[in-house]
Design an enzyme around this catalytic site. Structure first.
Site, PDB file in Angstrom:
ATOM      1  N   HIS A  76      29.382 -46.244 -43.816  1.00  0.00           N
ATOM      2  CA  HIS A  76      28.238 -45.895 -42.976  1.00  0.00           C
ATOM      3  C   HIS A  76      28.487 -44.640 -42.169  1.00  0.00           C
ATOM      4  O   HIS A  76      27.604 -43.810 -41.998  1.00  0.00           O
ATOM      5  CB  HIS A  76      27.967 -47.027 -41.990  1.00  0.00           C
ATOM      6  CG  HIS A  76      27.283 -48.171 -42.618  1.00  0.00           C
ATOM      7  ND1 HIS A  76      27.786 -49.436 -42.597  1.00  0.00           N
ATOM      8  CD2 HIS A  76      26.141 -48.214 -43.311  1.00  0.00           C
ATOM      9  CE1 HIS A  76      26.959 -50.231 -43.239  1.00  0.00           C
ATOM     10  NE2 HIS A  76      25.965 -49.509 -43.695  1.00  0.00           N
TER      11      HIS A  76
ATOM     12  N   ARG B  17      18.893 -45.157 -57.672  1.00  0.00           N
ATOM     13  CA  ARG B  17      19.678 -46.397 -57.768  1.00  0.00           C
ATOM     14  C   ARG B  17      18.783 -47.546 -57.299  1.00  0.00           C
ATOM     15  O   ARG B  17      18.321 -47.536 -56.162  1.00  0.00           O
ATOM     16  CB  ARG B  17      20.911 -46.325 -56.875  1.00  0.00           C
ATOM     17  CG  ARG B  17      21.971 -45.313 -57.309  1.00  0.00           C
ATOM     18  CD  ARG B  17      23.142 -45.345 -56.342  1.00  0.00           C
ATOM     19  NE  ARG B  17      24.321 -44.652 -56.837  1.00  0.00           N
ATOM     20  CZ  ARG B  17      24.690 -43.441 -56.433  1.00  0.00           C
ATOM     21  NH1 ARG B  17      23.971 -42.779 -55.552  1.00  0.00           N
ATOM     22  NH2 ARG B  17      25.788 -42.890 -56.910  1.00  0.00           N
TER      23      ARG B  17
ATOM     24  N   ARG C 187      17.544 -45.641 -62.749  1.00  0.00           N
ATOM     25  CA  ARG C 187      18.643 -46.367 -63.383  1.00  0.00           C
ATOM     26  C   ARG C 187      18.379 -47.863 -63.307  1.00  0.00           C
ATOM     27  O   ARG C 187      18.025 -48.379 -62.250  1.00  0.00           O
ATOM     28  CB  ARG C 187      19.957 -46.041 -62.674  1.00  0.00           C
ATOM     29  CG  ARG C 187      21.135 -46.793 -63.248  1.00  0.00           C
ATOM     30  CD  ARG C 187      22.429 -46.347 -62.649  1.00  0.00           C
ATOM     31  NE  ARG C 187      22.632 -46.900 -61.319  1.00  0.00           N
ATOM     32  CZ  ARG C 187      23.686 -46.638 -60.563  1.00  0.00           C
ATOM     33  NH1 ARG C 187      24.622 -45.808 -61.004  1.00  0.00           N
ATOM     34  NH2 ARG C 187      23.822 -47.161 -59.373  1.00  0.00           N
TER      35      ARG C 187
ATOM     36  N   GLU D 124      29.718 -42.923 -68.283  1.00  0.00           N
ATOM     37  CA  GLU D 124      30.671 -43.166 -67.201  1.00  0.00           C
ATOM     38  C   GLU D 124      31.870 -43.987 -67.661  1.00  0.00           C
ATOM     39  O   GLU D 124      32.727 -44.348 -66.874  1.00  0.00           O
ATOM     40  CB  GLU D 124      29.992 -43.793 -65.984  1.00  0.00           C
ATOM     41  CG  GLU D 124      28.971 -44.847 -66.274  1.00  0.00           C
ATOM     42  CD  GLU D 124      28.188 -45.305 -65.036  1.00  0.00           C
ATOM     43  OE1 GLU D 124      28.460 -44.851 -63.924  1.00  0.00           O
ATOM     44  OE2 GLU D 124      27.303 -46.148 -65.212  1.00  0.00           O
TER      45      GLU D 124
ATOM     46  N   ASP E 265      32.437 -43.066 -61.778  1.00  0.00           N
ATOM     47  CA  ASP E 265      33.072 -44.094 -62.603  1.00  0.00           C
ATOM     48  C   ASP E 265      33.890 -43.489 -63.738  1.00  0.00           C
ATOM     49  O   ASP E 265      34.941 -44.013 -64.090  1.00  0.00           O
ATOM     50  CB  ASP E 265      32.009 -45.040 -63.182  1.00  0.00           C
ATOM     51  CG  ASP E 265      31.646 -46.131 -62.191  1.00  0.00           C
ATOM     52  OD1 ASP E 265      32.576 -46.711 -61.603  1.00  0.00           O
ATOM     53  OD2 ASP E 265      30.450 -46.380 -61.986  1.00  0.00           O
TER      54      ASP E 265
ATOM     55  N   CYS F 208      25.416 -36.775 -62.517  1.00  0.00           N
ATOM     56  CA  CYS F 208      24.895 -37.330 -61.264  1.00  0.00           C
ATOM     57  C   CYS F 208      25.966 -37.958 -60.396  1.00  0.00           C
ATOM     58  O   CYS F 208      25.667 -38.592 -59.396  1.00  0.00           O
ATOM     59  CB  CYS F 208      23.788 -38.346 -61.552  1.00  0.00           C
ATOM     60  SG  CYS F 208      24.355 -39.753 -62.521  1.00  0.00           S
TER      61      CYS F 208
END
Ligand code: PEP
Ligand code: MG
Length: 588
Positions: A199, A306, A341, A442, A466, A513
Site C-alpha cells: 500500500h 486485472r 484479462r 508469462e 511472472d 504489460c
C-alpha cells in the site's frame, strides 16, 4: 558522520528533510481469560471498538484531497468493507464467546488465521493484501488498547517542527496513515516492511510522494529530527549528509522537477520515434476509476485490466449480471482499445467463493492458478466470459488469458469463449463482431512455444513479472531472493525477444504489460527488441513517451542485437548504458 541506507525505491522523487519517526506500530497484545459473566461485556467492548474504527475511516475518507486517483479512496473502502465482513465481526465475537478470552486476544487470533491464509496465495498482488487484514486488525486493536494511531499521526506538527520537509519513518503505514500524513505535510515515506506492491508504494505513487519500503531497521538507524536525503528512485536514504551530497541531490531534484514539468506538454503528442516508428502506449488498470486517470495521463487505451478486484472482499461470487455491469462501465469509460484479462486467481485464494477444498498446494505459484483454475471450474469461467463478451458491445474489447503454458490449454479456453459467444448470439444478446482472444506470455514454455501459439492466439502480451519469476526460479515477492530478480538476465531477454519475434512473423501484435514496460530504464532496450506496444502504470506513460520520441528505433535494433549476443549481465548493463541517447535526452 553520514550513513547510507538502502531499501526498495517505490515512488520517485528526492526530498531533503528531517526524520519524523512513527512508533507504536508494534502493539503488545495481552491475553487473559474472561469470567463467564463478563463475556458479553467484552463482546460489547469489541463492538464499540469496531464501530469507532469505521467512524475513523469515514473521517479519513472525507479528507482525501480532490484530484487524486480513485485508487486511494478504494483502499479506504476496502478497509471499510473488511471491517464489516463477518470474518472481522461475527468471527471475532465467536472467538470471545467460544474461547472466553479478552477482545484484543480474539482479534489477534482471528487476524493471524486470516493472514496465514493470505500468505499461502500464489498471486503476488493478492498475497500482499494480507496487509489489509493486518491494518484493519491493528486499527481495532489500537482502539481497544487506547493507542490510537490516528491520534499519534495527528501529533505530527503541520509542516514539521521546522519549515523543512518531513520524512516519515515507520514500520509500516496504513492507507489512512498515508493520507493523513500527506495532508499534514509529510514529504516522503520510509518504511521497514512492504514491497513494490505494498500500500505504501501504491498510495505514495498515487500522491506523487517519494517512498522507500523494505528498509529494515530504519527506525533504529535513523534518529528523530536527523537531516536526511531520500531518493525514492534509487531507494537510498542518506542520513546526516555532507555539503557535497546535499549539493548533488539538490541539483538532481531540480533536474527532475524541470523534467516533470516538461513531461506535461507531451500528453497529446503521439508516441512516434525520431525515425517514424509509431508506438502504442497503454495503461494497466484495476479499478474503473483508473481508466479515466489513465486517459488523463496520455494512455491510448488499456493493455491490461486485472479483473480480480471484483472477486475480492466478498463471500459469494459476483453473478454474470454484476460482472457485466462492472465491465460495461469500464469499457464505456475507456476511449481506446481495452484488453481484459480473465481471472488470475489460485486454488487456495482467500477469495472465499473461489477456494477449492483440500490441502494447500506446496508450490502455489506452480499450482492451480489463473487459466488452470478457470478450466477446472468452467462455470466460473463461463460466467466471466459471458459478461466480458456482453461488455464487448460497448467498446473495443480483447480478451486475454493469463498463465497459458501450452497450445492445448489455449485452444481449450478459446473454445469455451467461442461457445459462450455462440450461446449469447442464440439468446439474441449483443456481442461485438470481433473479440480477439490472446495469450499472456508469462511462463517460459509459452515464450519458447510462441511460434506455435501464434497460430491460435490473436495477440500476445508479455507478463514479465511472472516470466522473470518462472524463468529464474525466484519468488517475486520474497525479499530474501529479491536480489536475483533481474529483468536483464540473458535468459529473460531471449524469451522476450523470442516472443516478439514469433508475433512479428505471424503478424500478431505483441504487447508487454509487466512492470518492465513502465520502467524508463528498459524502454530503449524493449524498443530495440522490437516491442511496439507497452502497457504500464498510468503514472509512467509520459516518461516512457518522452524516451520513445527521443529514440531512433533503427539504431536501437542493432544495439539490442549486440546486447542479445552477450551472456554476461554486467556486460549487458554496460551495453545498455551506452544505448543511443541523443544529446539532451533523459538519462538515468
Ligand atoms: C505479469 O505477470 O507481468 C503481469 C502483468 O501479471 P500480474 O502482475 O498480475 O501477475
Ligand atoms: Mg502475471
Amino acid at each position: 558522520m553520514s550513513l547510507w541506507l538502502s531499501g526498495i525505491g517505490v515512488s520517485r522523487g528526492i526530498v531533503l528533510g528531517r526524520v519524523q519517526r512513527l512508533n507504536g506500530g508494534d502493539l503488545e497484545i495481552p491475553e487473559y481469560p474472561m469470567a463467564s459473566g463478563d463475556v458479553e461485556t467484552e463482546v460489547s467492548r469489541f463492538n464499540v471498538a469496531q464501530k469507532r474504527a469505521k467512524e475513523q475511516l469515514h473521517q479519513v475518507r472525507e479528507q482525501i484531497p480532490g484530484g487524486v486517483t480513485g485508487e486511494i479512496a478504494a483502499f479506504i473502502d476496502t478497509h471499510l468493507l473488511m471491517l464489516d465482513d463477518r470474518s472481522m465481526t461475527d468471527a471475532v465475537v465467536a472467538v470471545i464467546r467460544g474461547q472466553r478470552i479478552n477482545a484484543e486476544a480474539a482479534v489477534r487470533r482471528q487476524r493471524d488465521s486470516l493472514v496465514s491464509v493470505f500468505e499461502q496465495m500464489e498471486d503476488a498482488y493478492l498475497r500482499s493484501r494480507k496487509d489489509d487484514v493486518q491494518h484493519v486488525a491493528a486499527r481495532i486493536l489500537r482502539i481497544l488498547l487506547k493507542q490510537d494511531r490516528v491520534a499519534a499521526v495527528a501529533r505530527v506538527p503541520e509542516g514539521g517542527e521546522s519549515s523543512e520537509p518531513l520524512v516519515i519513518v515507520a514500520d509500516d503505514l496504513t492507507p489512512a496513515d498515508i493520507i493523513l500524513l500527506g495532508q499534514q505535510g509529510a514529504a516522503a515515506f520510509v518504511t521497514e516492511y512492504g514491497g513494490p506492491l505494498s500500500h505504501t508504494a501504491i498510495l505514495a505513487r498515487g500522491l506523487g510522494l517519494p517512498a522507500i519500503v523494505g528498509l529494515h531497521n530504519a527506525r533504529r538507524l535513523l534518529r528523530e529530527g536527523e537531516a536526511v536525503i531520500v531518493d525514492g528512485e534509487l531507494g537510498h536514504v542518506l542520513a546526516d549528509p555532507g555539503a557535497q551530497a546535499t549539493e548533488f541531490f539538490s541539483a538532481k531534484r531540480e533536474r527532475q522537477d524541470r523534467e516533470r514539468t516538461a513531461l506535461g506538454s507531451l500528453k497529446d503528442k503521439p508516441a512516434i520515434s525520431r525515425d517514424g516508428v509509431k508506438i502504442r502506449l497503454l495503461a494497466n488498470i484495476e479499478l474503473p476509476e483508473d481508466a479515466v486517470r489513465a486517459a488523463a495521463l496520455g494512455a491510448e487505451g488499456v493493455g491490461l485490466y486485472r479483473t480480480e478486484f471484483l472477486f475480492m472482499n466478498r463471500s459469494g461470487l459476483p453473478s454474470e449480471e454484476e460482472q457485466y455491469e462492472a465491465y460495461a462501465r469500464v469499457v464505456s469509460s475507456v476511449k481506446g482499445p481495452i484488453t481484459i484479462r480473465t481471472l488470475d486467481l489460485g486454488a487456495d485464494k482467500q477469495v472465499d467463493s473461489v477456494g477449492r477444498p483440500g490441502p494447500s498446494p506446496n508450490n502455489p505459484a506452480l499450482g492451480l492458478r489463473a487459466i488452470r483454475l478457470c478450466l477446472k471450474e468452467p462455470e466460473l469461467f463461463r460466467a466471466q466470459v459471458r459478461a466480458l463478451l456482453r461488455a464487448s458491445a460497448h467498446g473495443d474489447v480483447q480478451i486475454m488469458l493469463p498463465m497459458i503454458s501450452s497450445v492445448q490449454e489455449f485452444r481449450q479456453a478459446a473454445a469455451l469463449v467461442e461457445a459462450a459467444r455462440l450461446q449469447l448470439l442464440a439468446e439474441g444478446r449483443a456481442v461485438a463482431g470481433c473479440v480477439p482472444v490472446g495469450a499472456m506470455i508469462e511462463v517460459p514454455a509459452a515464450a519458447l512455444a510462441a511460434g506455435l501459439l501464434a497460430k491460435h492466439a490473436a495477440f500476445f502480451s508479455i507478463g514479465t513479472n511472472d516470466l522473470i519469476q518462472y524463468t529464474l526460479a525466484i519468488d517475486r515477492v520474497d525479499d530474501e531472493v529479491n536480489y536475483l530478480y533481474d529483468p536483464l538476465h540473458p535468459a529473460v531477454l531471449r524469451l522476450i525477444h523470442m516472443t516478439i519475434d514469433a508475433g512479428e512473423r505471424a503478424g500478431r501484435p505483441v504487447a508487454l504489460c509487466g512492470e518492465m514496460a513502465g520502467d524508463p530504464r528498459y524502454t530503449r532496450l524493449l524498443l530495440g527488441l522490437g516491442l511496439r506496444e507497452f502497457s504500464m502504470h498510468p503514472a509512467s506513460v509520459l516518461e516512457v513517451k518522452r524516451i520513445i520520441i527521443e529514440s531512433d528505433v533503427g539504431r536501437l535494433r542493432s544495439q539490442a542485437s549486440l546486447l542479445l549476443a552477450s551472456g554476461d549481465t554486467a556486460e549487458i548493463q554496460g551495453l545498455l548504458a551506452g544505448f543511443e541517447a541523443p544529446p539532451g535526452a533523459y538519462t538515468r
